[in-house]
Design a protein around this motif. Structure first.
Motif, PDB file in Angstrom:
ATOM      1  N   CYS A   1       5.477   0.464   3.119  1.00  0.00           N
ATOM      2  CA  CYS A   1       4.385   0.379   3.942  1.00  0.00           C
ATOM      3  C   CYS A   1       4.863  -0.675   4.891  1.00  0.00           C
ATOM      4  O   CYS A   1       4.353  -0.683   6.496  1.00  0.00           O
TER       5      CYS A   1
ATOM      6  N   ASN B   1       0.824   3.929   4.868  1.00  0.00           N
ATOM      7  CA  ASN B   1      -0.827   3.379   4.467  1.00  0.00           C
ATOM      8  C   ASN B   1      -0.609   2.226   5.274  1.00  0.00           C
ATOM      9  O   ASN B   1      -0.776   1.075   4.684  1.00  0.00           O
ATOM     10  N   THR B   2      -1.132   2.324   6.488  1.00  0.00           N
ATOM     11  CA  THR B   2      -1.384   1.172   7.503  1.00  0.00           C
ATOM     12  C   THR B   2      -2.778   0.850   7.903  1.00  0.00           C
ATOM     13  O   THR B   2      -3.214  -0.060   8.676  1.00  0.00           O
ATOM     14  N   GLU B   3      -3.793   1.767   7.443  1.00  0.00           N
ATOM     15  CA  GLU B   3      -5.288   2.004   7.985  1.00  0.00           C
ATOM     16  C   GLU B   3      -5.821   0.505   7.535  1.00  0.00           C
ATOM     17  O   GLU B   3      -6.251  -0.146   8.550  1.00  0.00           O
ATOM     18  N   LEU B   4      -5.636   0.050   6.530  1.00  0.00           N
ATOM     19  CA  LEU B   4      -6.257  -1.400   6.027  1.00  0.00           C
ATOM     20  C   LEU B   4      -5.841  -2.572   6.952  1.00  0.00           C
ATOM     21  O   LEU B   4      -6.593  -3.355   7.475  1.00  0.00           O
TER      22      LEU B   4
ATOM     23  N   THR C   1       0.786  -1.162   0.095  1.00  0.00           N
ATOM     24  CA  THR C   1       0.007   0.047   0.027  1.00  0.00           C
ATOM     25  C   THR C   1       0.872   1.463  -0.018  1.00  0.00           C
ATOM     26  O   THR C   1       0.337   2.367  -0.204  1.00  0.00           O
TER      27      THR C   1
ATOM     28  N   ALA D   1      -4.298  -2.287  10.018  1.00  0.00           N
ATOM     29  CA  ALA D   1      -4.673  -1.999  11.676  1.00  0.00           C
ATOM     30  C   ALA D   1      -6.219  -2.269  11.490  1.00  0.00           C
ATOM     31  O   ALA D   1      -6.622  -3.044  12.717  1.00  0.00           O
ATOM     32  N   ASP D   2      -7.174  -1.960  10.646  1.00  0.00           N
ATOM     33  CA  ASP D   2      -8.352  -2.021  10.878  1.00  0.00           C
ATOM     34  C   ASP D   2      -8.827  -3.646  10.752  1.00  0.00           C
ATOM     35  O   ASP D   2     -10.039  -3.967  11.296  1.00  0.00           O
TER      36      ASP D   2
END
Length: 421
Positions: free
Chosen positions: A280, A246-249, A108, A251-252
């Motif tokens: 990432c 971009n780590t949100e995906l 990402t 982490a979620d």
């Protein structure tokens, strides 16, 4: 039933991972999701040749469409993943559709760190991370007269050099006391500083931008205000103050995140069925001192080499990632090439002639060669990569002796050393 590999992110790491998986015998479907409309492209030229106009957009694609067709890689442009359902093994897309996967790869990347001060959203403010940014900046630069570059890292300095080559007046603002403070030795920093000053670039060190504002009495001009009260007038602001992974995906959906998407030496995330690679991904590199924390490596080399190892893991041939890090930067007539990481060096040797702008710095820690920075010495760089990869013993005296044959030593070591990269 054939399996499906979904790769989220269509830049260097994503394209390489998909290509390597196919090369290693993966015969299932490969989906490559990219949130940009443009075909996967080279990013380093954006702050260099593309900005100066010497590299056309047509030369940027990483691969021709024929490659994706021949390798049966389904590249999906303008497609944004918004959620990962690990239990159902599905990726939810921006339009609400869901894609099933057997194997998942996260490539990402990272996004620019935004300026956080009043006036940061003025139209004159530009960032440089993707092709859309580069097109907008190149268009504005055609008529710009004065630019302020915020950030003295590689992106900021490359943009400054490119703008000066276009005849734009340039000032650089850097919060640290020297350029490239995070990645370069003081000697390289000083050399690069002098080169920019010779081209007319001005510098403001140790100061922070606190406000940007329109100057209503001066058409299309912006005032960049520093914390000591200094005001720099310009019609173009370029911000290069780092990136955010971009780590949100990840982490979620419950994957471990620690400064990046945490991976092991084989590019596996905390879910062994999911891999991650590139800007990432956060990991403890093999060359780091014992007990060192995980880090991210922002480079084309890391994206490509790590993606190859991630692909190996996906097809059941896991191998530790042990590639040597290397980087490069082009500024004016200078080609800076770096091999290894010089953190913690205790001594160095100079090879070549600094006054001719063709030299290399060999860095040592406890008498072990750990890194080499080369300016306009590409052969030194290539030999250094062999020496470092094979952990060859060389003394500072040998490295600095122009009569000492590095090529013989590097070739001899390559012939006997085991392949680990």
């Amino acid at each position: 039933m054939k399996r499906t590999l979904v790769t989220i992110g269509a830049s260097y790491a994503g394209v390489q991972l998909a290509a390597s998986a196919r090369e290693l015998g993966f015969d299932g479907s490969i989906l490559l999701l990219g949130d940009e409309p443009d075909a996967p492209y080279q990013r380093p030229p954006l702050s260099k040749g593309f900005l100066t106009g010497s590299v056309a957009a047509e030369r940027l694609p990483l691969r021709a469409q024929a490659f994706f067709d021949e390798e049966r890689i389904q590249w999906m442009p303008s497609t944004r993943a918004v959620a990962i359902d690990r239990e159902r093994r599905q990726v939810e897309l921006h339009d609400g559709t869901r894609v099933d996967y057997d194997h998942l790869a996260l490539t990402t990347g990272a996004r620019v760190r935004k300026l956080d001060c009043p006036g940061a959203t003025l139209a004159a403010v530009h960032y440089l991370r993707d092709l859309r940014d580069a097109r907008r900046l190149a268009d504005t630069a055609r008529s710009a007269r004065r630019a302020v570059v915020i950030g003295g890292g590689y992106i900021g300095l490359e943009a400054a050099a490119s703008l000066r080559q276009k005849g734009v007046d340039v000032s650089v603002v850097e919060t640290e006391q020297r350029l490239l403070a995070r990645v370069a030795s003081p000697w390289v920093s000083d050399f690069i500083l002098q080169a920019h000053r010779e081209h007319g670039v001005r510098f403001e060190f140790g100061r922070k931008v606190v406000r940007l504002r329109d100057t209503h009495d001066m058409h299309d001009m912006v005032s960049v205000e520093l914390e000591d009260g200094t005001c720099l007038l310009c019609d173009l602001v370029v911000v290069g103050i780092g990136v955010i992974p971009n780590t949100e995906l990840a982490a979620d959906c419950g994957l471990k995140v620690a400064g990046g998407i945490a991976v092991d030496t084989c590019a596996r995330t905390s879910d062994p069925s999911i891999v991650a690679a590139g800007d990432c991904a956060s990991f403890v590199p093999h060359w780091a001192p014992e007990g060192a924390p995980a880090c991210r490596i922002e480079s084309v080399q890391n994206a490509n080499d790590m993606a190859r190892k991630a692909a190996s893991t996906l097809v059941g041939r896991a191998e530790p990632y042990r590639a040597l890090p290397w980087f490069w930067s082009d500024q004016y007539d200078l080609k800076l090439q770096m091999a290894g990481v010089n953190a913690g060096f205790t001594g160095f040797a100079v090879r070549g002639r600094v006054e001719e702008r063709k030299f290399s710095l060999f860095y040592f820690r406890d008498d072990m060669l750990i890194a080499v920075d080369s300016i306009n010495r590409p052969q030194d760089h290539m030999l250094a990569r062999k020496l470092l990869a094979n952990r060859v013993r060389i003394s500072a005296q040998q490295a600095g002796d122009p009569a000492f044959d590095l090529k013989v030593l590097a070739n001899r070591s390559e012939a006997v050393a085991p392949r680990t990269a």
